[in-house]
Design a protein around this motif. Structure first.
Motif, PDB file in Angstrom:
ATOM      1  N   GLY A   1       5.452  11.514  -4.965  1.00  0.00           N
ATOM      2  CA  GLY A   1       6.093  13.144  -5.274  1.00  0.00           C
ATOM      3  C   GLY A   1       7.561  12.891  -5.975  1.00  0.00           C
ATOM      4  N   GLN A   2       8.183  11.513  -5.445  1.00  0.00           N
ATOM      5  CA  GLN A   2       9.458  11.482  -5.949  1.00  0.00           C
ATOM      6  C   GLN A   2       9.663  11.475  -7.537  1.00  0.00           C
ATOM      7  OE1 GLN A   2      11.212   7.505  -5.052  1.00  0.00           O
ATOM      8  NE2 GLN A   2       8.989   6.962  -4.432  1.00  0.00           N
ATOM      9  N   TYR A   3       8.270  11.214  -8.172  1.00  0.00           N
ATOM     10  CA  TYR A   3       8.301  11.174  -9.698  1.00  0.00           C
ATOM     11  C   TYR A   3       7.553  12.216 -10.198  1.00  0.00           C
ATOM     12  CZ  TYR A   3       9.184   6.311  -8.433  1.00  0.00           C
ATOM     13  OH  TYR A   3       9.468   4.955  -7.851  1.00  0.00           O
ATOM     14  N   GLY A   4       7.637  13.336  -9.211  1.00  0.00           N
ATOM     15  CA  GLY A   4       7.006  14.611  -9.685  1.00  0.00           C
ATOM     16  C   GLY A   4       5.458  14.543 -10.145  1.00  0.00           C
ATOM     17  N   ILE A   5       4.704  13.346  -9.501  1.00  0.00           N
ATOM     18  CA  ILE A   5       3.284  13.203  -9.672  1.00  0.00           C
ATOM     19  C   ILE A   5       2.661  13.555  -8.647  1.00  0.00           C
ATOM     20  CG2 ILE A   5       1.568  11.608 -10.155  1.00  0.00           C
ATOM     21  CD1 ILE A   5       3.819   9.853 -11.693  1.00  0.00           C
ATOM     22  N   SER A   6       1.482  14.469  -8.698  1.00  0.00           N
ATOM     23  CA  SER A   6       0.984  15.108  -7.519  1.00  0.00           C
ATOM     24  C   SER A   6      -0.664  15.131  -7.919  1.00  0.00           C
ATOM     25  CB  SER A   6       1.527  16.429  -7.216  1.00  0.00           C
ATOM     26  OG  SER A   6       1.182  17.438  -8.235  1.00  0.00           O
ATOM     27  N   MET A   7      -1.318  14.958  -6.629  1.00  0.00           N
ATOM     28  CA  MET A   7      -2.632  15.008  -6.784  1.00  0.00           C
ATOM     29  C   MET A   7      -3.160  16.402  -5.745  1.00  0.00           C
ATOM     30  SD  MET A   7      -5.437  12.680  -4.761  1.00  0.00           S
ATOM     31  CE  MET A   7      -5.075  11.087  -5.965  1.00  0.00           C
ATOM     32  N   SER A   8      -4.103  17.152  -6.638  1.00  0.00           N
ATOM     33  CA  SER A   8      -4.567  18.510  -5.889  1.00  0.00           C
ATOM     34  C   SER A   8      -5.834  18.709  -6.495  1.00  0.00           C
ATOM     35  CB  SER A   8      -3.814  19.588  -6.063  1.00  0.00           C
ATOM     36  OG  SER A   8      -3.511  19.865  -7.726  1.00  0.00           O
TER      37      SER A   8
END
Length: 582
Positions: free
Chosen positions: A403-410
């Motif tokens: 999340g700190q890199y703005g990369i997310s899973m959904s």
């Protein structure tokens, strides 16, 4: 005392007997080549004599009946042999078609496509950044998947044709049953009078029964009921019963029908329908004849072959995707989405993975490379995953770490079932390994899509962008670790509990088809010999011998001439007697 005119009566009876015997002989000669015809012969008996005080004087001869040379035991034996011959012949015809689908003679078969596919990865490992080598991997993957799909679809089409053939055979059985019942009625009418036979009708019925036996294994029974008048057995009381699956297809002058019906939405079963419409599944009882062969092929042989092809395809998909999904191409992702849809986010991946790849999670680590806007590697992070993790837990851990890199899973998509990984802060990502099988299970960064032989294909993401081929574990130039690992799959034991390579499994599969074809051809050859032997025996006992009939012509002709000569003598004697009276 007999009169002189009794001599004329005796002579005329001799003429009648000889003339009718000649007609019977001529009919035999005329039908010498008629299929199913059984040789007939006159049953000539002495007429009841005239009883006098000095003895019994004969009154000539008569044809009491016309007998057929039919040997029911031989006919039944021949029908059984034809039943097996039809079974093996149908199997041979269809199995030969199956074998032709896997023709490897022109280097266009599946074995060639497999070798070319793994060879292309071997070539890519030598030049992992070369565009032509990457395009060759895509092309060989497309060829492999198309060859598998084409072969599977051909097997499926053959199976559908067999189901249609089942319906056709059932319709033929119904028509034959109706015709046999009708002939039974005609035979009863034709044999009402004493000593009357229906040889022609019985020959026709035997031909219909023979056709029926070629289609399915049936049991034929001839039963006789005693006459109510004299309590003796007579052909006029004959009742013929034909059983199929132990149930009465024909019973005297009545018959029942068979129908085909789709069960479980997959295959056609054969049902016996009684007079009031009750259905009984007799599919498993039909084991011989053309219909038995079709059932065997459609419900057992072809599904086995298709399952073997699915097993091969499933293993290729899984093994290649496990390695490919954990690797990196020449360019990073800003976003990517799974190719397999999850049923529910709350379930474990193994239970909710809808596609049926049968690829369970393992306890391991998912490694992700993070790059900045200049494609510089910022970090490689690892997300621990356990074998019973739910998607909720996996995505939570993923988002906490990345999340700190703005990369997310959904989850995304219409049904919120597709796994999506997306970057929002200018960072990009690739994959550096996945020992948990998560990426391959959901279909992220995979080379193949699909689940089995019917839908295997190359991932459109790769087809549209060859840079996404994961030849290495990083985007560093010359990284060939993943390409080499995939190329080496060809020589690794990944089939049948890790006891066979992919090529060994496929060659064993081809060997099984070839063995089935050869074994059936041997049985067919032996059965053909038995049929020929039995047919010759039937022909020798029931068929027309032209030499024998020629001898009968001479015998009956001479008898006719002798009877005419006898009448001429009686005429002369009568004339002499008349002259004496005058």
């Amino acid at each position: 005392m007999p009169s002189i005119f009794d001599g004329l009566y005796i002579g005329v009876s001799g003429l009648n007997v000889s003339q009718n015997a000649l007609n019977i002989t001529g009919n035999n000669i005329a039908n010498a080549n008629t299929p199913g015809y059984t040789r007939e012969s006159p049953n000539i008996v002495e007429k009841y004599p005239q009883i006098t005080q000095i003895g019994a004087f004969g009154l000539g001869a008569q044809i009491n009946s016309i007998t057929s040379a039919r040997n029911q035991l031989l006919d039944n034996t021949l029908n059984q042999q034809l039943n097996l011959q039809s079974y093996y012949q149908t199997l041979n015809d269809q199995l030969t078609q199956v074998q032709n689908l896997f023709n490897e003679q022109n280097n266009t078969g599946l074995n060639t496509a497999l070798n070319n596919f793994f060879n292309s990865w071997q070539s890519l490992s030598s030049n992992p950044d070369l565009a032509t080598a990457r395009q060759q991997v895509i092309q060989s993957g497309l060829t492999l998947s198309q060859t598998i799909q084409s072969t599977y679809n051909s097997l499926q089409q053959l199976q559908n044709n067999l189901y249609s053939q089942m319906t056709s055979y059932v319709n033929q059985i119904n028509t034959l049953a109706k015709n046999i019942a009708n002939i039974n009625y005609e035979i009863k009418l034709a044999t009402l009078a004493p000593n009357q036979t229906a040889n022609t009708l019985i020959d026709q019925r035997n031909q219909l029964i023979q056709q029926l036996q070629k289609i399915a294994n049936v049991n034929v029974f001839n039963t006789y009921a005693p006459s109510q008048q004299n309590q003796t057995l007579s052909t006029s009381q004959e009742d013929l019963t034909i059983l199929i699956g132990g149930l009465p297809l024909v019973s005297g002058t009545t018959y029942n029908k068979l129908i085909t019906k789709t069960t479980n939405g997959q295959n056609n079963n054969v049902f016996f329908q009684d007079a009031i419409g009750n259905l009984t599944d007799i599919t498993n009882q039909i084991s011989q004849g053309s219909l038995g062969a079709v059932i065997q092929l459609a419900s057992k042989k072809l599904p086995d072959y298709m399952n073997s092809l699915n097993t091969l395809s499933n293993s290729i998909i899984n093994q290649v995707n496990i390695l490919h999904s954990g690797g990196s191409g020449l360019s990073a992702y800003t976003q990517t989405q799974s190719t397999y849809e999850l049923n529910s986010a709350s379930n474990s991946i193994t239970e909710s993975e809808e596609a049926g790849v049968n690829l369970p999670l393992k306890s391991g680590t998912l490694s992700v490379n993070v790059y900045d806007s200049n494609n510089n590697l910022v970090n490689t992070v690892s997300i621990p995953i356990t074998s019973n993790d739910s998607f909720d837990n996996i995505s939570k851990n993923f988002n906490n770490i990345l999340g700190q890199y703005g990369i997310s899973m959904s989850l995304s998509g219409i049904n919120q079932g597709y796994v999506q990984i997306i970057s929002n802060n200018g960072y990009t990502f690739s994959f550096a390994g996945d020992t948990s099988n998560f990426l391959a299970a959901v279909g992220i960064n995979t080379f193949f899509t699909g689940t089995n032989a019917s839908n295997i294909s190359v991932n459109p993401v790769i087809v549209n962008d060859q840079s996404k081929i994961a030849a290495g574990k990083s985007m560093l130039p010359g990284d060939n670790s993943n390409a080499l690992a995939i190329a080496n799959l060809q020589t690794q034991n990944v089939m049948i509990s890790n006891t066979q390579t992919i090529n060994q499994y496929y060659n064993a599969f081809l060997g099984k088809i070839g063995s089935d074809v050869q074994a059936n051809q041997n049985l067919l050859s032996a059965q053909n010999a038995l049929v020929t032997q039995t047919q010759n025996l039937v022909s020798s006992q029931e068929g027309v011998s032209l030499d024998e009939e020629a001898a009968n012509l001479i015998k009956y002709q001479m008898a006719y001439q002798a009877s005419a000569r006898f009448i001429s003598v009686i005429e002369q004697v009568t004339q002499s007697l008349i002259n004496m009276v005058q």
